[in-house]
Design a protein around this motif. Structure first.
Motif, mmCIF file in Angstrom:
data_model
loop_
_atom_site.group_PDB
_atom_site.id
_atom_site.type_symbol
_atom_site.label_atom_id
_atom_site.label_comp_id
_atom_site.label_asym_id
_atom_site.label_seq_id
_atom_site.Cartn_x
_atom_site.Cartn_y
_atom_site.Cartn_z
ATOM 1 N N LEU A 249 66.195 16.338 38.267
ATOM 2 C CA LEU A 249 67.195 15.958 39.457
ATOM 3 C C LEU A 249 66.796 16.399 40.862
ATOM 4 C CD1 LEU A 249 70.362 16.664 37.824
ATOM 5 C CD2 LEU A 249 69.295 14.529 37.658
ATOM 6 N N ASP A 250 66.210 15.807 41.687
ATOM 7 C CA ASP A 250 65.766 16.122 43.024
ATOM 8 C C ASP A 250 65.895 15.194 44.163
ATOM 9 O OD1 ASP A 250 64.084 17.430 44.741
ATOM 10 O OD2 ASP A 250 62.271 17.420 43.837
ATOM 11 N N SER A 251 67.039 15.228 44.627
ATOM 12 C CA SER A 251 67.462 14.300 45.741
ATOM 13 C C SER A 251 66.594 14.126 46.999
ATOM 14 C CB SER A 251 69.052 14.653 46.215
ATOM 15 O OG SER A 251 69.136 15.964 47.004
ATOM 16 N N ARG A 252 65.779 15.277 47.155
ATOM 17 C CA ARG A 252 64.979 15.352 48.399
ATOM 18 C C ARG A 252 63.526 15.294 48.033
ATOM 19 N NH1 ARG A 252 68.939 13.457 49.592
ATOM 20 N NH2 ARG A 252 70.302 13.924 51.189
ATOM 21 N N LEU A 253 63.168 15.454 46.638
ATOM 22 C CA LEU A 253 61.778 15.522 46.313
ATOM 23 C C LEU A 253 61.000 16.943 46.873
ATOM 24 C CD1 LEU A 253 60.440 11.941 46.303
ATOM 25 C CD2 LEU A 253 61.338 13.446 44.328
ATOM 26 N N ARG A 254 61.653 17.978 46.300
ATOM 27 C CA ARG A 254 61.114 19.215 46.932
ATOM 28 C C ARG A 254 60.273 19.813 45.645
ATOM 29 N NH1 ARG A 254 65.192 23.208 47.347
ATOM 30 N NH2 ARG A 254 66.623 22.145 46.113
ATOM 31 N N ILE A 255 60.156 19.200 44.877
ATOM 32 C CA ILE A 255 59.360 19.609 43.581
ATOM 33 C C ILE A 255 57.813 19.927 43.951
ATOM 34 C CG2 ILE A 255 58.699 17.400 42.807
ATOM 35 C CD1 ILE A 255 58.906 18.790 39.691
ATOM 36 N N PRO A 256 57.278 21.105 43.666
ATOM 37 C CA PRO A 256 55.723 21.382 43.920
ATOM 38 C C PRO A 256 54.930 20.070 43.092
ATOM 39 C CG PRO A 256 56.821 23.320 43.520
ATOM 40 C CD PRO A 256 57.728 22.225 43.077
ATOM 41 N N LEU A 257 53.977 19.559 43.417
ATOM 42 C CA LEU A 257 52.894 18.717 42.905
ATOM 43 C C LEU A 257 52.357 19.408 41.556
ATOM 44 C CD1 LEU A 257 51.637 16.674 45.463
ATOM 45 C CD2 LEU A 257 53.598 16.190 44.463
ATOM 46 N N GLU A 258 52.328 20.771 41.541
ATOM 47 C CA GLU A 258 51.675 21.454 40.552
ATOM 48 C C GLU A 258 52.527 22.074 39.651
ATOM 49 O OE1 GLU A 258 52.407 24.321 44.058
ATOM 50 O OE2 GLU A 258 51.647 22.217 43.688
ATOM 51 N N ALA B 125 64.854 10.878 50.070
ATOM 52 C CA ALA B 125 63.755 11.510 49.418
ATOM 53 C C ALA B 125 62.549 11.669 50.415
ATOM 54 C CB ALA B 125 63.214 11.192 48.048
ATOM 55 N N ASN B 126 61.643 12.493 50.397
ATOM 56 C CA ASN B 126 60.709 12.790 51.303
ATOM 57 C C ASN B 126 59.474 11.487 50.942
ATOM 58 O OD1 ASN B 126 57.719 13.690 51.671
ATOM 59 N ND2 ASN B 126 58.844 15.480 52.634
ATOM 60 N N GLU B 127 59.217 10.904 51.888
ATOM 61 C CA GLU B 127 58.496 9.590 51.527
ATOM 62 C C GLU B 127 56.922 10.089 50.928
ATOM 63 O OE1 GLU B 127 59.120 6.320 51.318
ATOM 64 O OE2 GLU B 127 61.173 6.550 51.917
ATOM 65 N N GLU B 128 56.308 11.055 51.729
ATOM 66 C CA GLU B 128 55.226 11.344 51.315
ATOM 67 C C GLU B 128 55.080 12.030 49.960
ATOM 68 O OE1 GLU B 128 52.010 14.986 53.051
ATOM 69 O OE2 GLU B 128 53.453 13.934 54.432
ATOM 70 N N LYS B 129 56.192 12.899 49.708
ATOM 71 C CA LYS B 129 56.049 13.526 48.246
ATOM 72 C C LYS B 129 56.268 12.278 47.103
ATOM 73 C CE LYS B 129 56.313 17.317 47.436
ATOM 74 N NZ LYS B 129 57.021 17.945 47.229
ATOM 75 N N LEU B 130 57.332 11.227 47.872
ATOM 76 C CA LEU B 130 57.320 10.185 46.768
ATOM 77 C C LEU B 130 56.043 9.353 46.298
ATOM 78 C CD1 LEU B 130 59.236 8.167 45.336
ATOM 79 C CD2 LEU B 130 59.345 7.157 47.654
ATOM 80 N N SER B 131 55.235 9.113 47.436
ATOM 81 C CA SER B 131 53.845 8.405 47.138
ATOM 82 C C SER B 131 53.101 9.304 46.357
ATOM 83 C CB SER B 131 53.244 8.264 48.581
ATOM 84 O OG SER B 131 52.219 7.639 48.561
ATOM 85 N N ALA B 132 53.123 10.544 46.529
ATOM 86 C CA ALA B 132 52.251 11.401 46.005
ATOM 87 C C ALA B 132 52.413 11.514 44.542
ATOM 88 C CB ALA B 132 52.178 12.649 46.617
ATOM 89 N N LEU B 133 53.782 11.582 44.150
ATOM 90 C CA LEU B 133 54.332 11.391 42.776
ATOM 91 C C LEU B 133 53.865 9.981 41.948
ATOM 92 C CD1 LEU B 133 57.632 13.224 43.267
ATOM 93 C CD2 LEU B 133 55.713 13.892 42.014
ATOM 94 N N LYS B 134 53.982 9.121 42.771
ATOM 95 C CA LYS B 134 53.656 7.726 42.045
ATOM 96 C C LYS B 134 52.081 7.502 42.092
ATOM 97 C CE LYS B 134 57.585 5.059 43.940
ATOM 98 N NZ LYS B 134 57.906 3.822 44.569
ATOM 99 N N GLN B 135 51.392 8.276 42.861
ATOM 100 C CA GLN B 135 49.833 8.189 42.532
ATOM 101 C C GLN B 135 49.434 9.115 41.320
ATOM 102 O OE1 GLN B 135 47.869 9.320 46.207
ATOM 103 N NE2 GLN B 135 48.427 7.753 47.433
#
Length: 241
Positions: A92-101, A121-131
Motif C-alpha cells: 500500500l503506497d498512496s504516493r509511491l514512495r517505495i525505493p526502486l531497489e 501517486a508520483n508520475e515518474e515513479k509510476l512510470s519507472a515501476l511499470k517499466q
C-alpha cells in the motif's frame, strides 16, 4: 464442524461475500509496542515465531504491508523458513514512495508484487515501476488521502484472492480495524518491555469502553518464550468507520 469451518474459513467467506479473509499478524512487546520510537523492530519475536510467520505466508493467497514497513525493514515477503508457495505481495503506497531497489520489487517472475496506489501517486515513479514490470493498481482515495482499502479488497476478490495476510505496519493494521475489514488476528506477545515506541494498534475513534472491538480467542499457546494469540474479530461497530 467448527474446526472444519476454521480450516476452510477463507473459502467460506470468499464464496459468500466475494471478499478475501483478512488476517492481521504482528509481534509486540508486553506493553504493546511493535517497534522502538526510532522504528526498529528486528527482532521482537523469537526464531520459532518467525517460522510460524512464514507458514502463515505459505497458506495465504496474498501478503500485504504498508509502504512504511518497506521503508523501515525492507522485507522480501517470501516463504523461506518453511516449505510452501509464495503469496502475491501487495504494498500500500498512496504516493509511491517505495525505493526502486526495495527487495519486495525483486524476483517478479516467480513472486509477483502489486503496488496499490491512488491518483495522487508520483508520475515518474509510476512510470519507472511499470517499466520494471510491476503491476500498479490505482484505487480511489479514502478520507485521509490513502488507498481505499474497501475497494482494494473488492478488486482482490475479483482476482480470486481468497485470503490476505497483513503484516503491518501499525497504520495499516489500525485502518483495517477501524474500517471493520479485519476478520482474524495472530498476535505474539514477547516477554519484553520497551516503554516509548510504536503501538501495534493506533487510534480507533473509541471514546467508551463499551465501543471496544471485541475479540474471540480461538487459540492461545506458548512458542518458546513467546505467547501466541489467535483470535477472531467478533464485534464490529459501524460507528468506528
Amino acid at each position: 464442524e467448527e474446526e472444519c469451518r476454521r480450516l476452510n474459513e477463507p473459502h467460506f467467506k470468499y464464496i459468500t461475500t466475494g471478499l478475501p479473509l483478512v488476517t492481521l499478524k504482528f509481534a509486540q512487546t508486553l506493553d504493546g509496542r511493535i517497534a522502538t520510537a526510532t522504528g526498529k523492530s528486528q527482532w521482537i519475536s523469537s526464531e520459532k515465531f518467525r517460522r510460524l510467520s512464514h507458514k502463515l505466508r505459505a497458506t495465504s493467497d496474498a501478503v500485504m504491508v504498508g509502504v512504511e514497513t518497506v521503508l523501515a525493514d525492507d522485507p522480501q515477503l517470501t516463504v523461506r523458513l518453511v516449505k510452501g508457495r509464495n503469496p502475491t505481495r501487495i504494498v500500500l503506497d498512496s504516493r509511491l514512495r517505495i525505493p526502486l531497489e526495495a527487495k519486495v520489487l525483486t524476483n517478479q517472475e516467480s513472486v509477483p508484487t502489486i503496488m496499490s496506489t491512488t491518483s495522487g501517486a508520483n508520475e515518474e515513479k509510476l512510470s519507472a515501476l511499470k517499466q520494471m514490470g510491476i503491476e500498479v493498481l490505482t484505487t480511489r482515495e479514502d478520507e485521509r488521502g490513502e488507498v481505499d482499502l474497501s475497494q482494494l479488497l473488492e478488486i482482490l476478490g475479483k482476482r480470486n484472492i481468497s485470503s490476505v495476510l497483513v503484516e503491518g505496519g501499525a497504520e495499516t493494521i489500525t485502518s483495517l480495524l477501524r474500517l471493520n475489514l479485519a476478520d482474524r488476528l495472530v498476535a505474539i506477545i514477547a516477554p519484553k518491555l520497551m516503554g516509548k515506541g510504536i503501538e501495534a494498534v493506533g487510534e480507533l475513534n473509541i471514546t467508551d469502553v463499551s465501543q471496544s472491538l471485541k475479540l474471540s480467542f480461538s487459540r492461545t499457546y506458548r512458542m518458546g518464550e513467546d505467547i501466541v494469540i489467535e483470535a477472531r474479530v467478533e464485534s464490529k461497530k459501524a460507528e468506528h468507520k
